[in-house]
Design a protein around this motif. Structure first.
Motif: not given
Length: 197
Positions: A40-56
């Motif tokens: 979706l071409n929706a990669c962002s720095a915020l998305g990377a941080k949210l991914d880490d929060f979701a993983d944790f």
């Protein structure tokens, strides 16, 4: 993250069976979220941080609650597991493209959830497994970051099999499927799961 929060609530309400299933569904979603974001071409720095929060949330807090009992030593193990996931997420960068340092927490969580389901929550098995997974996560061993849905066709078939197993099978075969998948990543990371294969 939603799967992780739902798993936490299930554990706190005395429903470990549901908590394990939600962790496994989180496993599938975690393997797909990066591929979807890139499509979706929706990669962002915020998305990377949210991914880490979701993983944790899912693979740290929710999984560690599978180890929780009234025993103080089990609660210390629970905290140690959570801290190892936190350390793993904070310091995963190896400096080598497409490589992680230490076992990704998604695989250790899948192993714990599957063993919890297969053994009926046998704490002796879970304690030993949790200690082993903590050691793997904080180790300096390199593991490949393979984009399963953007890789070889057989890996896409393994992923599709994971989806089919969750919705169409009883829990022992599902658990064995995810257990073999995760253990194969630990035992044969480069020969099977490297993106160069």
């Amino acid at each position: 993250m939603v799967m992780g929060m739902a798993s936490i609530l299930s554990s706190l309400n005395g429903r470990p069976y549901a908590a394990c299933w939600l962790v496994l569904i989180g496993y599938l979603l975690d393997l797909a979220d990066g591929a979807v974001a890139r499509q979706l071409n929706a990669c962002s720095a915020l998305g990377a941080k949210l991914d880490d929060f979701a993983d944790f949330t899912t693979f740290g807090i929710a999984t560690s609650l599978l180890l929780r009992t009234p025993n103080i030593l089990d609660n210390i193990l629970c905290m140690c597991y959570m801290l190892s996931v936190f350390i793993r997420l904070c310091f995963f960068s190896s400096g080598i493209p497409f490589m992680y340092r230490g076992l990704p927490c998604i695989y250790s969580s899948a192993i714990l959830a599957c063993l919890s389901l297969l053994t009926g929550g046998n704490m002796a098995v879970l304690r030993l497994t949790a200690v082993a997974m903590i050691l793997f996560m904080v180790s300096q061993t390199l593991y490949p970051h393979d984009r399963v849905l953007e890789s070889q066709a057989w890996k896409k078939v393994v992923y599709a099999g994971g989806i089919i197993m969750v919705f169409c099978s009883s829990f022992p075969p599902v658990c064995l499927y995810y257990l073999l998948w995760s253990v194969s990543y630990i035992l044969f990371p480069m020969s099977l799961w490297s993106c160069k294969v």
